[in-house]
Design a protein around this motif. Structure first.
Motif, PDB file in Angstrom:
ATOM      1  N   ASP A  11      45.115  62.959   5.281  1.00  0.00           N
ATOM      2  CA  ASP A  11      44.751  61.855   4.821  1.00  0.00           C
ATOM      3  C   ASP A  11      44.382  60.845   5.938  1.00  0.00           C
ATOM      4  OD1 ASP A  11      44.852  59.533   3.454  1.00  0.00           O
ATOM      5  OD2 ASP A  11      47.038  59.184   3.687  1.00  0.00           O
ATOM      6  N   GLU A  46      42.236  53.803   0.161  1.00  0.00           N
ATOM      7  CA  GLU A  46      42.798  54.539   1.424  1.00  0.00           C
ATOM      8  C   GLU A  46      43.875  54.721   1.655  1.00  0.00           C
ATOM      9  OE1 GLU A  46      39.200  54.467   4.671  1.00  0.00           O
ATOM     10  OE2 GLU A  46      40.295  52.673   4.352  1.00  0.00           O
ATOM     11  N   TYR A  90      56.015  65.079   2.961  1.00  0.00           N
ATOM     12  CA  TYR A  90      55.108  66.406   3.074  1.00  0.00           C
ATOM     13  C   TYR A  90      55.877  67.408   4.152  1.00  0.00           C
ATOM     14  CZ  TYR A  90      52.817  63.711   6.373  1.00  0.00           C
ATOM     15  OH  TYR A  90      52.633  62.526   7.278  1.00  0.00           O
ATOM     16  N   THR A 121      44.921  69.468   3.766  1.00  0.00           N
ATOM     17  CA  THR A 121      44.154  68.538   3.763  1.00  0.00           C
ATOM     18  C   THR A 121      44.582  67.047   4.423  1.00  0.00           C
ATOM     19  OG1 THR A 121      43.104  69.509   1.834  1.00  0.00           O
ATOM     20  CG2 THR A 121      42.679  67.120   2.350  1.00  0.00           C
ATOM     21  N   SER A 144      49.244  63.463   4.949  1.00  0.00           N
ATOM     22  CA  SER A 144      48.669  64.353   4.259  1.00  0.00           C
ATOM     23  C   SER A 144      48.365  64.250   2.920  1.00  0.00           C
ATOM     24  CB  SER A 144      49.770  65.877   4.547  1.00  0.00           C
ATOM     25  OG  SER A 144      49.187  66.722   3.800  1.00  0.00           O
ATOM     26  N   ARG A 145      47.547  65.062   2.207  1.00  0.00           N
ATOM     27  CA  ARG A 145      47.226  64.981   0.829  1.00  0.00           C
ATOM     28  C   ARG A 145      47.704  66.240   0.055  1.00  0.00           C
ATOM     29  NH1 ARG A 145      41.615  61.926  -0.238  1.00  0.00           N
ATOM     30  NH2 ARG A 145      41.732  60.295   1.222  1.00  0.00           N
ATOM     31  N   THR A 146      48.333  67.135   1.151  1.00  0.00           N
ATOM     32  CA  THR A 146      48.803  68.321   0.391  1.00  0.00           C
ATOM     33  C   THR A 146      50.312  68.537   1.057  1.00  0.00           C
ATOM     34  OG1 THR A 146      47.878  69.619   2.492  1.00  0.00           O
ATOM     35  CG2 THR A 146      46.460  69.629   0.326  1.00  0.00           C
ATOM     36  N   ALA A 205      45.910  57.302  -1.067  1.00  0.00           N
ATOM     37  CA  ALA A 205      45.523  58.391  -0.993  1.00  0.00           C
ATOM     38  C   ALA A 205      46.605  59.689  -0.782  1.00  0.00           C
ATOM     39  CB  ALA A 205      44.268  58.793  -0.321  1.00  0.00           C
ATOM     40  N   GLY A 206      47.475  59.469   0.278  1.00  0.00           N
ATOM     41  CA  GLY A 206      48.292  60.531   0.896  1.00  0.00           C
ATOM     42  C   GLY A 206      49.670  60.558   0.363  1.00  0.00           C
ATOM     43  N   LEU A 207      50.332  61.653   0.413  1.00  0.00           N
ATOM     44  CA  LEU A 207      51.669  61.904  -0.114  1.00  0.00           C
ATOM     45  C   LEU A 207      52.824  61.046   0.805  1.00  0.00           C
ATOM     46  CD1 LEU A 207      51.446  65.831  -0.663  1.00  0.00           C
ATOM     47  CD2 LEU A 207      51.063  64.054  -2.329  1.00  0.00           C
TER      48      LEU A 207
END
Length: 335
Positions: A302, A242, A250, A300, A326-328, A245-247
């Protein structure tokens, strides 16, 4: 503080103009070792906003200190709010302030109510409370009982002297209530035996210390989706997967404010929004209370909070900016 409905409810965070007022401690009672119960009223006798079982309020204490406490009285009583507060030996100042400063006649600023732990309609309920986690359960139990639902309460604690309201619950509801004090029973309650067989049309509500919540969540993993409802007082631990997973960096586009905010490594989304003067309320900063919950319009999330259920996470329709990322590369929020 999360509803367990399989269909997520899309909501924004609280309004910046939500109900905030100064209330007076009308009655203070010691209801267990290190637990006080407070009745809060308006000094002018005004009615307080309506609320439903599972709701909590923010207490705005000294020097920016904000803490959340579940409402544990009767929602049908509009003239007062009841809360129960455990004095945490590792208090960061909140429970210590309540216990030392909020005597009868004292005033405190209160914001809310807010509800992320709604009681859904069901013919059957299994309530599980650990320690001070009994507070949100009390109005839920009363509502379930009035509705004629089949319900039971398992109330766990180290010692009966630490278990607030246990005698009241036993007197009101009899054998529907199981009070399990470790020092009397000599062993921990067999949660696995109690939860190993899923029961149809049964909602499980649990609130209490982290280890209890983690155990119940694991033991209910094979129950029908959406049947487990949890309210945590502290953030759950993130797994390595977990956390990765994120950036790291962003952009957050604030649709209503017309502001685009760059979130850089080492700062939270909430910090970046606040530095850019984007209007947003916050409180716990741990992803537990839901004060900063915001609608996601594009992108998306996170999720790193301890509030949203699996369906809400999967929908990607809301985010808690205090801990989530964020994942984007771009996240558009309803701010």
């Amino acid at each position: 503080m999360t509803p367990g409905s399989a269909v997520p409810t899309v909501t924004s965070g609280p309004s910046l103009h939500e109900f905030t007022t100064e209330l007076t401690v009308a009655i203070r009672r010691q209801v267990a070792d290190a637990v006080v119960a407070l009745e809060l009223v308006h000094s002018e006798g005004d009615d307080l906003p309506a609320w439903e079982p599972g709701a909590h309020v923010d207490l705005l204490l000294a020097e920016g200190l904000v803490r959340q406490y579940s409402l544990c009285g009767d929602p049908r009583s509009s003239d007062r709010w009841h809360i129960g507060v455990l004095r945490d030996p590792n208090s960061r100042g909140g429970s210590q302030h309540v216990h030392e400063q909020l005597c009868e006649g004292a005033t405190v600023t209160v914001r809310g109510p807010r509800n992320h732990f709604e009681l859904v309609d069901s013919p059957r309920y299994q309530f599980i409370a650990g320690g001070i986690g009994i507070t949100p359960m009390m109005p839920m139990i009363a509502a379930a009982d009035r509705a004629g639902a089949d319900w039971s309460l398992l109330y766990l604690g180290r010692s009966r002297t630490t278990m607030a309201f246990s005698d009241d619950l036993l007197q009101m509801y009899g054998d529907k209530v199981t009070v399990w004090a470790d020092d009397e029973r000599g062993a921990m309650f067999d949660l696995q035996g109690s939860l190993q067989t899923p029961r149809t049309e049964t909602e499980v509500y649990c609130c209490g210390p982290g280890p209890l919540m983690d155990a119940v969540e694991k033991l209910c993993s094979h129950w029908p989706e959406g049947s487990l409802h949890l309210e945590r007082f502290a953030a759950r631990k993130q797994t390595g997967e977990e956390a990765a997973a994120g950036l790291d960096s962003y952009q957050v586009v604030c649709q209503r404010s017309g502001i685009t905010v760059a979130v850089e490594p080492g700062i939270s989304m909430l910090e970046a929004l606040e530095d850019a003067d984007v209007p947003i309320l916050s409180s716990c900063l741990d992803g537990v209370c839901g004060t900063c919950q915001t609608r996601v319009l594009e992108g998306t999330p996170d999720h790193r909070d301890s509030l949203l259920n699996a369906a809400e996470r999967a929908s990607g329709s809301v985010i808690l900016p205090c801990v989530s990322r964020s994942r984007t590369e771009k996240l558009v929020l309803d701010l």
